[in-house]
Structures are given as C-alpha cells and as structure tokens.
Design a protein around this motif. Structure first.
Motif, PDB file in Angstrom:
ATOM      1  N   LYS A 202       0.834  -1.199   0.000  1.00 36.80           N
ATOM      2  CA  LYS A 202       0.000   0.000   0.000  1.00 36.80           C
ATOM      3  C   LYS A 202       0.870   1.249   0.000  1.00 36.80           C
ATOM      4  N   ALA A 203       1.944   1.205   0.774  1.00 33.74           N
ATOM      5  CA  ALA A 203       2.852   2.354   0.823  1.00 33.74           C
ATOM      6  C   ALA A 203       3.490   2.586  -0.540  1.00 33.74           C
ATOM      7  N   ARG A 204       3.873   1.503  -1.222  1.00 36.38           N
ATOM      8  CA  ARG A 204       4.482   1.639  -2.543  1.00 36.38           C
ATOM      9  C   ARG A 204       3.505   2.276  -3.533  1.00 36.38           C
ATOM     10  N   ILE A 205       2.250   1.865  -3.463  1.00 35.02           N
ATOM     11  CA  ILE A 205       1.228   2.422  -4.355  1.00 35.02           C
ATOM     12  C   ILE A 205       1.063   3.913  -4.104  1.00 35.02           C
ATOM     13  N   LEU A 206       1.038   4.306  -2.842  1.00 36.89           N
ATOM     14  CA  LEU A 206       0.898   5.725  -2.518  1.00 36.89           C
ATOM     15  C   LEU A 206       2.085   6.526  -3.027  1.00 36.89           C
ATOM     16  N   ILE A 207       3.289   5.973  -2.879  1.00 33.89           N
ATOM     17  CA  ILE A 207       4.484   6.676  -3.340  1.00 33.89           C
ATOM     18  C   ILE A 207       4.487   6.809  -4.860  1.00 33.89           C
ATOM     19  N   GLU A 208       4.004   5.773  -5.552  1.00 36.74           N
ATOM     20  CA  GLU A 208       3.936   5.843  -7.011  1.00 36.74           C
ATOM     21  C   GLU A 208       3.029   6.985  -7.469  1.00 36.74           C
ATOM     22  N   ALA A 209       2.038   7.312  -6.658  1.00 39.45           N
ATOM     23  CA  ALA A 209       1.112   8.382  -7.027  1.00 39.45           C
ATOM     24  C   ALA A 209       1.680   9.771  -6.759  1.00 39.45           C
ATOM     25  N   LEU A 210       2.805   9.849  -6.046  1.00 31.75           N
ATOM     26  CA  LEU A 210       3.334  11.147  -5.623  1.00 31.75           C
ATOM     27  C   LEU A 210       3.588  12.124  -6.777  1.00 31.75           C
TER      28      LEU A 210
END
Length: 316
Positions: A14-22
């Motif tokens: 989930k953290a990786r997905i959020l970072i990808e959206a940055l």
C-alpha cells in the motif's frame, strides 16, 4: 551479535502504491478538474459509490474537482412514466416544453440530490446547483444540424455565457460543486436543457481547468472499429477533428466537447470507461491510464497513438 530479523510489513505494498502516485499528486495539486458524470456509472450503485469516493479523494489530494452531470437514463424512465416519447436527433434529446419540466425535475431533484448525498457521506463537501443558479450558464436556442439542415429539437440550449463566480467561491471554500446541465435563457425567460458533455467542456474552459474528464460506456476511441478493439490512448485536437464525421452520434457531443476544451486552454481532455470502478483515479494517477486522452496540437505523440480510424461509439 546476530542481525535483527527484518519484520515483514503486510501493508508495504500500500505504501508503494501511494508513493507511485506522488508525482501525479504533485503535478495536479491545486488544479481544477471538471468531471462529466454519466453513462452506466450513473445507474449502478457500486459504480456510483466508487465515483463519489474518487471525487472526494481528488479533493483531499489537493485538487479542485467540479462535477457536471446529465441524466439520460433517469430522464427517459421518467418521460415513459409520463407517457412522453424519448427522441434523439444528432445525438441530442428532443425536448418539448412538457419534457423540459421532467428534465428539470429529474436533474435537479433526483440525480443531483443522489450524487450530492453520496459525496457528503464523506464530509460536508458537495453543494448542488444548476446552470440557472447565479447565472452560471446562459443559453440560446440550439438547432441540430442534420444533412446540412437546421432542425428544431425543442427546448435545447446552446451556451452563450458562463459566470463562474459561484463555482469559484465554492471551490475556494473547499467544496465540491455538483452542476446539473440546465441553463437560463438569455432571451425568453425560460430554461434550456443543455447537453451535459457540452456544458462540462464549456465550464472547464471558463474555469481554466487543468483537465476535463468525460465518463462513457465504452473504453475510449477505437483505432479500427469493428476490426479491432484497440483503444487510441492519445491523439491531438487535429487528429480528433478528422475523426469526428466517422463517430457514432452519441459520441459526437463528447468528443466535440473534448476538442473545444483543449483548443481553448484546457491542458488535457480524457474519455474514460465509467464501467470500470475508480476509473478516475486510474486515469489521473497512473502512467498507463485507461481511456483516450486528447491533447492540444503540437503535442508529441507516438506513431502507435496516431493510427486512428474510428470508434465503437455509444448512445447518449
């Protein structure tokens, strides 16, 4: 001394997905996005809830979303109940005086109320209005063009002016305006039914929006329908203009709206498959996207995106 064991964190994906959206969050922060709500997303409860979540997510992610909606399926159902026939010409609903009463009732009293309610489950965010409010949309009578002739289609309006004051005030207050596509008449004291795709495009231009997003019931524009179901991911305004004569009538107002938007200052216009849950987030916050993006002329587009011949189309 032994090395400490790395603890496995199940939430890490989930953290990786959020970072990808940055990068996309940064790019769109503070920008206005006009979303035209329509198609199957309007009648499927799961899709309606997902749409509301997407719009609220945009708002909390720092964007300024504005929703414009029509209500084709609901209007047709209500007209049937009143014994009034639904008729379309050149992709636009023929609107008699009696039908206009129904259109106004359904858009402002049913569709808008439900959508505002879904958005406000997540906080005191959405405010409903029609194009009549605060002179938001003014219009004159619109005639459809069929085989080169002007055809009277009743109380259907062509937008002549937009006053964005009320919408901007709501956006500045952190609200989400939800706009029904009805306009005040500038010449006879009545109101007009305005195609929601056209209204969304005009409002996007007037607001200086970053993006216009139009939800449909197809995947996008197709490169060679019916021989192929490959979707054109990107095309320029001029490329789209060449395609317009080949499009199904229900798609014409949508694509004309996209064309108008990008030729009048909107950075991108996108046609999305509203049958896909969370299509808005998939389009804005991923590289691939899921629909067709229209860009201003002069934008570099790969050859694969240029080979465009037609679309599957849809009925409004």
């Amino acid at each position: 001394m032994s090395q400490p064991t790395t603890r496995k964190h199940t939430a890490l994906p989930k953290a990786r997905i959020l970072i990808e959206a940055l990068p996309w969050l940064t790019r769109h922060h503070g920008k206005t996005v006009v979303v035209k709500f329509g198609g199957n997303a309007m009648v499927d409860d799961e899709l309606k809830a997902a749409f509301a979540q997407d719009v609220v997510f945009l708002r909390h992610a720092g964007l300024r979303p504005v929703v414009v909606h029509g209500g084709g399926p609901q209007i047709s159902a209500q007209l049937d109940r009143h014994g009034l026939v639904s008729e379309f010409k050149a992709g636009l609903r023929v609107t008699t005086d009696d039908a206009m009463d129904v259109v106004r009732m359904v858009l402002a009293g049913q569709v808008q109320r439900e959508l505002v309610g879904l958005l406000n489950r997540h906080g005191p965010l959405a405010v409903g209005m029609t194009g009549e409010d605060a002179h938001l949309m003014s219009a004159t009578k619109h005639f459809a063009e069929i085989d080169g002739e002007q055809v009277d289609i009743g109380r259907v309006g062509q937008i002549t002016e937009i006053d964005t004051g009320a919408v901007r005030a709501l956006l500045d207050d952190g609200r989400i305006p939800v706009v029904s596509s009805i306009a005040r008449s500038v010449d006879d004291g009545h109101v007009y039914n305005v195609n929601a795709d056209t209204a969304a495009a005009a409002l996007a231009v007037a607001l200086g929006a970053e993006t216009l997003m139009v939800l449909t019931d197809v995947e996008g524009l197709y490169a060679d329908w019916p021989n192929s179901d490959e979707v054109i991911s990107k095309l320029t305004a001029s490329q789209l203009e060449k395609l317009l004569p080949e499009l199904a009538s229900g798609m014409v107002p949508k694509m004309e709206g996209c064309l108008y938007a990008v030729r009048h200052g909107v950075t991108t216009a996108r046609v999305l498959d509203g049958r896909v849950p969370h299509s808005i987030l998939l389009e804005i916050f991923t590289d691939e996207g899921i629909g067709t993006m229209v860009l201003p002329d002069g934008t570099a587009i790969g050859k694969d995106d240029q080979d465009s011949k037609g679309d599957k189309g849809e009925d409004q």
